[in-house]
Design an enzyme around this catalytic site. Structure first.
Site, PDB file in Angstrom:
ATOM      1  N   TYR A 152       0.772  -0.821   0.096  1.00  0.00           N
ATOM      2  CA  TYR A 152       0.390   0.024   0.321  1.00  0.00           C
ATOM      3  C   TYR A 152       0.793   1.284   0.136  1.00  0.00           C
ATOM      4  O   TYR A 152       1.289   1.837   1.374  1.00  0.00           O
ATOM      5  CB  TYR A 152      -0.770   0.244   1.802  1.00  0.00           C
ATOM      6  CG  TYR A 152      -1.755   1.187   1.461  1.00  0.00           C
ATOM      7  CD1 TYR A 152      -1.733   1.962   0.239  1.00  0.00           C
ATOM      8  CD2 TYR A 152      -2.064   1.539   2.741  1.00  0.00           C
ATOM      9  CE1 TYR A 152      -3.107   2.974   0.570  1.00  0.00           C
ATOM     10  CE2 TYR A 152      -2.696   2.549   2.520  1.00  0.00           C
ATOM     11  CZ  TYR A 152      -3.019   3.469   1.209  1.00  0.00           C
ATOM     12  OH  TYR A 152      -3.755   4.419   1.352  1.00  0.00           O
ATOM     13  N   ASP A 192      -2.432  -1.209  -3.856  1.00  0.00           N
ATOM     14  CA  ASP A 192      -2.512  -0.012  -3.752  1.00  0.00           C
ATOM     15  C   ASP A 192      -1.006   1.090  -4.532  1.00  0.00           C
ATOM     16  O   ASP A 192      -0.507   1.377  -3.493  1.00  0.00           O
ATOM     17  CB  ASP A 192      -3.332   0.831  -2.956  1.00  0.00           C
ATOM     18  CG  ASP A 192      -3.659   2.108  -4.144  1.00  0.00           C
ATOM     19  OD1 ASP A 192      -3.371   2.977  -4.602  1.00  0.00           O
ATOM     20  OD2 ASP A 192      -4.107   2.506  -2.522  1.00  0.00           O
TER      21      ASP A 192
END
Length: 650
Positions: A152, A192
């Site tokens: 992330y 992400d």
């Protein structure tokens, strides 16, 4: 059977359970089954270790791993769930720098023996490495056949976070290159990235480039680093799988801004990825997004590895090489993953969950048979719930005789107290008669009268608090005959009380506010009505400016419709101007007369109808709207001609 890897930024691990279809069962097992995933990688969990529950950790048939923030709870965090019937990691690391310490060890990952570590660690100062891995942003799982990295990446909020973001991405990509090029490992990176790779991956890319003063979309630091990592850049070692299968697909977005309701119009960006090393390109048979699944401001992205893969020229089953040795042979499970085979980072080995059994296990296992005492041993049987007044104790001696002793509870208590203290104490005996009521008081008491009487002033309104004090008026007391009290009624003071004359109405009393003043005060305490947009004549929604600048914190009103595919809604004023640009009138080549081009007019009408479903350009500062309403100008006419506002308000 193929192996499916799914990544999803859930924006809070329990957030998807509030959306269909998972809100029917609110079960993570059901959610993973609907995703049809064998490895589920999630980002932005927004929980701390104290909030990990059985429904997350002790999922039947699943093993799990977490990396949570070290200091700030409820922020960031990543997790990986592995289906035990398909795959099981043999090594797990937390963080991308190797500076963290594995459970039960006193050395960091990069200082472990070579056979216990993954390798490829970046050469950066320990202090910097500690900062990068303190937010729980990465997990590395070694499945033997490949290394899976769930990440992330941070976003830029200000200058300090931008420097942190660039350093994190640089360290991550350096670790990936080291694993691929130096350690010769196959690598899959999911998560992400918070980076839109190309202009095709961002709605409104041209406007964004113009706002940032960019000539090339890849001109930013993070985009260029990702560009260098991925093919077809010269020397790149990774492949973007979604673009490998969908090279020219437009609108393939994975994230949408919720504040402007951008998802219905698909005004988003592609910032979630599944990428793999170049030598694994042929292992994958599918990669796509699942934009139809709700539950977050992101959508799931997945890649599917085929069941038979080529390893050094030999075809093997993917399950044979994604599990500890001896568990799978030719795609069939011949062994079982024991607790000793689990990596120490497994959620099932956490102290608060280790040794715990699920409800299913409790009913599936046979209960243990109680042991029967041997003959001749001394045992005693005690009545657990004795009667209120007596207790019975039975004692079985070795000779087999049973003696029963019965005594009252009062005598037992008395003997216990007498043996423990030399002071004589009196034990009250239990009586069956109820205590007598105290004699009634002979003194006369006045009963409090809470009802509004003639001598009590009525409750005042807000306007009455601004009246000047009124002078006291004398009135003649009136005595009313009271009926004689009944024998059962309490005796009250029979002295008559004076009753003041009724006060004059508020409108006739001296010092009362005129109607205009009352209306002014009422307008101050009444919230203004919700304005209606000029494009649809519908109630607007209120937003607050978050961008740093002189207007930060100011509230404003905008159209409630979702943002359209082009990113900015249209007002009917601007649409009228655009419609005039369409040449709907053509000249007849024979007669020379002008007539309406039916095709052009039809296209203009269709465009207007299409634009009508998206957000118009109505914009109004909340303070300006409140001021207009206070002066009586907050009607429909005051909303006409509101400026067309484009871009992000600062």
């Amino acid at each position: 059977m193929p192996l499916r890897i799914t990544t999803w930024n859930v924006n809070g691990i329990r957030n998807p359970l509030g959306y269909p279809p998972w809100n029917q069962t609110k079960s993570f097992s059901t959610m993973f089954d609907i995703l049809e995933a064998d490895i589920v990688c999630t980002q932005e969990l927004k929980i701390d270790r104290k909030k990990l529950g059985d429904d997350l950790v002790l999922l039947p048939g699943w093993d799990c791993y977490f990396s949570l923030p070290k200091h700030q709870g409820g922020y960031s965090g990543v997790g990986v769930w592995c289906r035990q019937s398909k795959c099981q990691p043999i090594r797990v690391e937390e963080g991308i720098t190797g500076i963290l310490t594995p459970p039960g060890r006193d050395v960091c990952y990069k200082d472990l023996p070579e056979e216990e570590r993954l390798g490829g660690y970046p050469d950066i100062p320990a202090e910097t490495a500690t900062i990068l891995d303190a937010e729980g942003r990465a997990l590395l799982l070694d499945f033997g056949a490949f290394v899976l990295i769930n990440v992330y990446c941070p976003a830029s909020r200000d200058e300090a976070r931008h420097e942190f973001r660039v350093l994190f991405d640089q360290t991550l990509f350096q670790r990936v290159r080291s694993l691929v090029e130096e350690q010769k490992r196959r690598v899959v990176v999911v998560g992400d990235f918070n980076i839109a790779r190309d202009a095709i991956d961002m709605a409104g890319a041209k406007e964004a480039m113009k706002a940032q003063g960019l000539e090339d979309f890849k001109q930013t630091e993070t985009r260029w680093m990702l560009h260098e990592l991925l093919e077809p850049y010269e020397g790149a070692s990774m492949v973007d799988l979604c673009r490998e299968f969908w090279p020219d697909r437009k609108g393939m977005y994975t994230q949408w801004e919720t504040k402007i309701n951008a998802r219905p119009g698909n005004f988003g960006s592609r910032i979630d990825y599944v990428i793999c090393s170049s030598d694994m390109r042929d292992w994958f048979i599918e990669a796509n997004i699942q934009e139809g699944l709700l539950g977050s401001d992101h959508c799931p992205v997945y890649g599917v590895i085929k069941d038979k893969v080529d390893v050094d020229g030999k075809e093997v089953d993917i399950r044979d090489i994604c599990n500890p040795p001896g568990v799978f042979v030719n795609g069939e499970m011949v062994g079982k993953v024991t607790q000793s085979m689990l990596p120490p980072q497994s959620g099932r080995l956490l102290p608060e969950f280790s040794g715990r059994r699920t409800i299913k296990d409790m009913f599936s296992r046979k209960p243990s048979v109680p042991k029967i005492p041997a003959a001749g041993s001394a045992t005693s049987t005690v009545v657990v719930n004795p009667p209120t007044n007596t207790s019975t104790v039975k004692t079985k001696e070795e000779s087999g005789t049973v003696s029963e002793t019965t005594s009252t509870l009062e005598q037992t208590k008395a003997e216990a107290i007498a043996t423990s203290s030399p002071v004589k104490r009196t034990i009250p005996t239990r009586t069956t008669s109820k205590p007598s009521k105290p004699p009634p008081s002979t003194s006369k008491k006045r009963k409090l009268n809470t009802a509004p009487g003639p001598n009590k002033a009525p409750k005042n309104s807000i306007a009455s608090f601004f009246k000047p004090p009124q002078p006291a008026t004398e009135s003649t007391p009136e005595v009313e005959a009271e009926p004689s009290p009944s024998p059962a009624a309490p005796v009250l003071d029979s002295t008559p009380q004076p009753s003041p004359s009724k006060p004059p109405p508020a409108s006739q009393s001296p010092g009362a506010n005129p109607p205009t003043t009352q209306a002014t005060w009422s307008s101050l305490f009444t919230p203004p009505p919700v304005p209606k947009c000029t494009g649809h004549d519908e109630p607007c929604v209120k937003f607050k400016t978050q961008k740093a600048g002189p207007n930060k914190g100011r509230e404003f009103w905008m159209c409630s419709r979702p943002v359209g595919p082009e990113g900015q809604g249209r007002s009917y004023e601007s649409d009228k101007l655009r419609s005039e640009m369409v040449d709907v009138e053509v000249e007849d080549p024979v007669t020379g007369e002008k007539k309406i081009d039916e095709e052009a007019e039809k296209a203009r009408r269709e465009r207007r109808e299409s634009d009508k479903q998206w957000r118009c350009n109505y914009f109004k500062w909340a303070s300006d709207w409140k001021a207009e309403c206070a002066t009586g100008g907050g009607g429909k006419k005051s909303m006409k001609g509101v400026g067309m506002h484009k871009g992000v308000r600062g």
